[in-house]
Motif scaffolding. Sequence first.
Motif, PDB file in Angstrom:
ATOM      1  N   GLU A 146       6.015   5.115  14.745  1.00  0.00           N
ATOM      2  CA  GLU A 146       6.769   6.236  14.198  1.00  0.00           C
ATOM      3  C   GLU A 146       7.008   6.059  12.698  1.00  0.00           C
ATOM      4  OE1 GLU A 146       8.539   9.885  14.322  1.00  0.00           O
ATOM      5  OE2 GLU A 146       7.759   8.865  16.103  1.00  0.00           O
ATOM      6  N   GLY A 147       6.662   7.058  11.929  1.00  0.00           N
ATOM      7  CA  GLY A 147       6.942   7.038  10.495  1.00  0.00           C
ATOM      8  C   GLY A 147       5.897   6.372   9.640  1.00  0.00           C
ATOM      9  N   GLY A 148       4.897   5.726  10.251  1.00  0.00           N
ATOM     10  CA  GLY A 148       3.852   5.092   9.461  1.00  0.00           C
ATOM     11  C   GLY A 148       4.211   3.682   9.025  1.00  0.00           C
ATOM     12  N   VAL A 149       3.291   3.068   8.285  1.00  0.00           N
ATOM     13  CA  VAL A 149       3.475   1.683   7.844  1.00  0.00           C
ATOM     14  C   VAL A 149       3.036   1.518   6.394  1.00  0.00           C
ATOM     15  CG1 VAL A 149       3.111   0.748  10.161  1.00  0.00           C
ATOM     16  CG2 VAL A 149       1.163   0.975   8.613  1.00  0.00           C
ATOM     17  N   TYR A 150       3.547   0.450   5.773  1.00  0.00           N
ATOM     18  CA  TYR A 150       3.093  -0.024   4.466  1.00  0.00           C
ATOM     19  C   TYR A 150       2.421  -1.375   4.701  1.00  0.00           C
ATOM     20  CZ  TYR A 150       6.580   3.345   2.793  1.00  0.00           C
ATOM     21  OH  TYR A 150       7.326   4.486   2.579  1.00  0.00           O
ATOM     22  N   VAL A 151       1.264  -1.572   4.121  1.00  0.00           N
ATOM     23  CA  VAL A 151       0.533  -2.820   4.294  1.00  0.00           C
ATOM     24  C   VAL A 151       0.698  -3.669   3.034  1.00  0.00           C
ATOM     25  CG1 VAL A 151      -1.719  -3.883   4.677  1.00  0.00           C
ATOM     26  CG2 VAL A 151      -1.138  -1.741   5.835  1.00  0.00           C
ATOM     27  N   ALA A 152       1.153  -4.896   3.209  1.00  0.00           N
ATOM     28  CA  ALA A 152       1.326  -5.795   2.069  1.00  0.00           C
ATOM     29  C   ALA A 152      -0.023  -6.321   1.604  1.00  0.00           C
ATOM     30  CB  ALA A 152       2.236  -6.960   2.455  1.00  0.00           C
ATOM     31  N   LYS A 153      -0.169  -6.454   0.303  1.00  0.00           N
ATOM     32  CA  LYS A 153      -1.393  -7.014  -0.253  1.00  0.00           C
ATOM     33  C   LYS A 153      -1.445  -8.519   0.013  1.00  0.00           C
ATOM     34  CE  LYS A 153      -1.507  -3.633  -4.025  1.00  0.00           C
ATOM     35  NZ  LYS A 153      -1.482  -3.440  -5.501  1.00  0.00           N
ATOM     36  N   GLY A 154      -2.643  -9.083  -0.128  1.00  0.00           N
ATOM     37  CA  GLY A 154      -2.777 -10.529   0.025  1.00  0.00           C
ATOM     38  C   GLY A 154      -2.835 -11.004   1.449  1.00  0.00           C
ATOM     39  N   GLY A 155      -3.305 -10.134   2.373  1.00  0.00           N
ATOM     40  CA  GLY A 155      -3.490 -10.587   3.738  1.00  0.00           C
ATOM     41  C   GLY A 155      -4.547 -11.681   3.821  1.00  0.00           C
ATOM     42  N   VAL A 156      -4.604 -12.375   4.939  1.00  0.00           N
ATOM     43  CA  VAL A 156      -5.487 -13.530   5.099  1.00  0.00           C
ATOM     44  C   VAL A 156      -6.735 -13.133   5.869  1.00  0.00           C
ATOM     45  CG1 VAL A 156      -5.715 -15.822   6.148  1.00  0.00           C
ATOM     46  CG2 VAL A 156      -3.592 -15.174   4.984  1.00  0.00           C
ATOM     47  N   VAL A 157      -7.903 -13.589   5.384  1.00  0.00           N
ATOM     48  CA  VAL A 157      -9.176 -13.421   6.087  1.00  0.00           C
ATOM     49  C   VAL A 157      -9.608 -14.790   6.591  1.00  0.00           C
ATOM     50  CG1 VAL A 157     -11.574 -12.654   5.937  1.00  0.00           C
ATOM     51  CG2 VAL A 157      -9.815 -11.522   4.553  1.00  0.00           C
ATOM     52  N   ARG A 158      -9.948 -14.871   7.868  1.00  0.00           N
ATOM     53  CA  ARG A 158     -10.408 -16.126   8.464  1.00  0.00           C
ATOM     54  C   ARG A 158     -11.806 -15.961   9.039  1.00  0.00           C
ATOM     55  NH1 ARG A 158      -6.520 -20.012   9.246  1.00  0.00           N
ATOM     56  NH2 ARG A 158      -4.358 -19.344   8.873  1.00  0.00           N
ATOM     57  N   MET A 170      -5.537   0.556   1.838  1.00  0.00           N
ATOM     58  CA  MET A 170      -4.878   1.778   1.393  1.00  0.00           C
ATOM     59  C   MET A 170      -5.237   2.885   2.370  1.00  0.00           C
ATOM     60  SD  MET A 170      -2.970   1.439  -1.324  1.00  0.00           S
ATOM     61  CE  MET A 170      -2.879   3.035  -2.120  1.00  0.00           C
ATOM     62  N   PRO A 171      -4.276   3.755   2.696  1.00  0.00           N
ATOM     63  CA  PRO A 171      -4.582   4.848   3.627  1.00  0.00           C
ATOM     64  C   PRO A 171      -5.523   5.861   2.992  1.00  0.00           C
ATOM     65  CG  PRO A 171      -2.395   5.136   2.705  1.00  0.00           C
ATOM     66  CD  PRO A 171      -2.869   3.792   2.240  1.00  0.00           C
ATOM     67  N   ILE A 172      -6.403   6.401   3.796  1.00  0.00           N
ATOM     68  CA  ILE A 172      -7.306   7.461   3.345  1.00  0.00           C
ATOM     69  C   ILE A 172      -6.657   8.797   3.691  1.00  0.00           C
ATOM     70  CG2 ILE A 172      -9.572   8.516   3.637  1.00  0.00           C
ATOM     71  CD1 ILE A 172     -10.661   5.775   4.348  1.00  0.00           C
ATOM     72  N   THR A 173      -6.428   9.584   2.671  1.00  0.00           N
ATOM     73  CA  THR A 173      -5.761  10.876   2.858  1.00  0.00           C
ATOM     74  C   THR A 173      -6.615  11.974   2.237  1.00  0.00           C
ATOM     75  OG1 THR A 173      -4.525  10.794   0.775  1.00  0.00           O
ATOM     76  CG2 THR A 173      -3.548   9.682   2.676  1.00  0.00           C
ATOM     77  N   GLY A 174      -6.081  13.178   2.252  1.00  0.00           N
ATOM     78  CA  GLY A 174      -6.793  14.292   1.633  1.00  0.00           C
ATOM     79  C   GLY A 174      -6.459  14.469   0.169  1.00  0.00           C
ATOM     80  N   ALA A 175      -5.684  13.520  -0.395  1.00  0.00           N
ATOM     81  CA  ALA A 175      -5.309  13.633  -1.808  1.00  0.00           C
ATOM     82  C   ALA A 175      -6.521  13.437  -2.705  1.00  0.00           C
ATOM     83  CB  ALA A 175      -4.236  12.594  -2.137  1.00  0.00           C
ATOM     84  N   SER A 199       0.847  -1.184   0.000  1.00  0.00           N
ATOM     85  CA  SER A 199       0.000   0.000   0.000  1.00  0.00           C
ATOM     86  C   SER A 199       0.887   1.240   0.000  1.00  0.00           C
ATOM     87  CB  SER A 199      -0.875   0.009   1.259  1.00  0.00           C
ATOM     88  OG  SER A 199      -0.068   0.261   2.411  1.00  0.00           O
ATOM     89  N   ASP A 200       0.265   2.399  -0.171  1.00  0.00           N
ATOM     90  CA  ASP A 200       0.986   3.629   0.105  1.00  0.00           C
ATOM     91  C   ASP A 200       1.238   3.688   1.608  1.00  0.00           C
ATOM     92  OD1 ASP A 200       0.813   4.290  -2.553  1.00  0.00           O
ATOM     93  OD2 ASP A 200      -0.975   5.545  -2.312  1.00  0.00           O
ATOM     94  N   ARG A 201       2.137   4.570   2.000  1.00  0.00           N
ATOM     95  CA  ARG A 201       2.427   4.668   3.425  1.00  0.00           C
ATOM     96  C   ARG A 201       1.283   5.387   4.126  1.00  0.00           C
ATOM     97  NH1 ARG A 201       7.243   8.202   6.029  1.00  0.00           N
ATOM     98  NH2 ARG A 201       6.069   9.771   4.884  1.00  0.00           N
ATOM     99  N   GLY A 202       0.845   4.826   5.225  1.00  0.00           N
ATOM    100  CA  GLY A 202      -0.202   5.438   6.032  1.00  0.00           C
ATOM    101  C   GLY A 202       0.165   5.410   7.491  1.00  0.00           C
TER     102      GLY A 202
END
Length: 302
Positions: A265-277, A291-296, A256-259
């Motif tokens: 500190e500094g935010g995180v990137y989330v990898a795609k393909g996480g698991v749903v159980r 994906m992070p929700i921003t004002g863009a 993902s983009d950084r959110g």
Amino acid sequence: MKSVYSLLLLPAAAVAFSSIPADSIYRPPSLDDTKNNNNENSMNPRTTSLNTNMANTDTTSPWRVALDIGREPLARMPFDWARSGCRMPIVIPTDFSIGTNNDNVLKPHSGTVSFTGPDGAVIRPITGEEWQLSKDEKTLTFSYTLPQELKRRDVYIDAGTELVMSGRVYTQTEYDRVNAEYYLAREQLWEAGGELGDIYDRQEASKKWDEDSGQWVKRYENENPFKVAQKQLFYWGARAKQGRKMAQRPDLNELSDRGSLPGVEGGVYVAKGGVVRAGKDGPVCGTWSAMPITGAPASYRS
């Protein structure tokens, strides 16, 4: 006749490592290539965002969570569940928050989720539970509860089911570290390749005319075969190290983009393909991304 480096002159230990063709060696890039790479990096919005500061003082971080519910390989769902290959997409804009009691609270922006099924719009209630970041800050886990049944063709979630999401995340610190390690390994490979390439160039250089002997002679002396073998060993070691460091780097196309995330500190990137159980230790019933929700302008703010 063009001189070549005769392998017959090398002992067996050196010959074993002397089969690297000159055109396969990784050499340092030219100055123009380096400038082009720097220009490309400066135009990458994700790379550019790395240079901005993101404080960890936020208590609420909005993300657009997208679930893709359906049968996954080797999943332990019922035999007839999602057998047709149908998928059920669910998008849940959500705030990852820290509550008044310092607990991690998951707050969907809406009390319902919806998607379009064969019979039209399907709207069902949803509640957020809690989220958790592992101690090593590499795994994000959170969950929602569906009070009513959710169904799309042969894909269904029973009423009262808790959907538990888990996935890999990269903090800015880890992201910078794996990149730095990769760049260092690449520089070492380029250096080793440059030295080995110079040896090949000298041995394959054109002959020169020797006035004293009246004949064409080799332009450079033969290299010490043990020195050649040593540099080849170092080159292969550097190449293997670069391969390992490259495998440890996340693919930007799979992130993902950084959110922001509260407390990180500094935010995180989330990898795609996480698991749903379906349940905390239940069977896998899909994948998720965020994906992070921003004002863009391109943001998915609800």
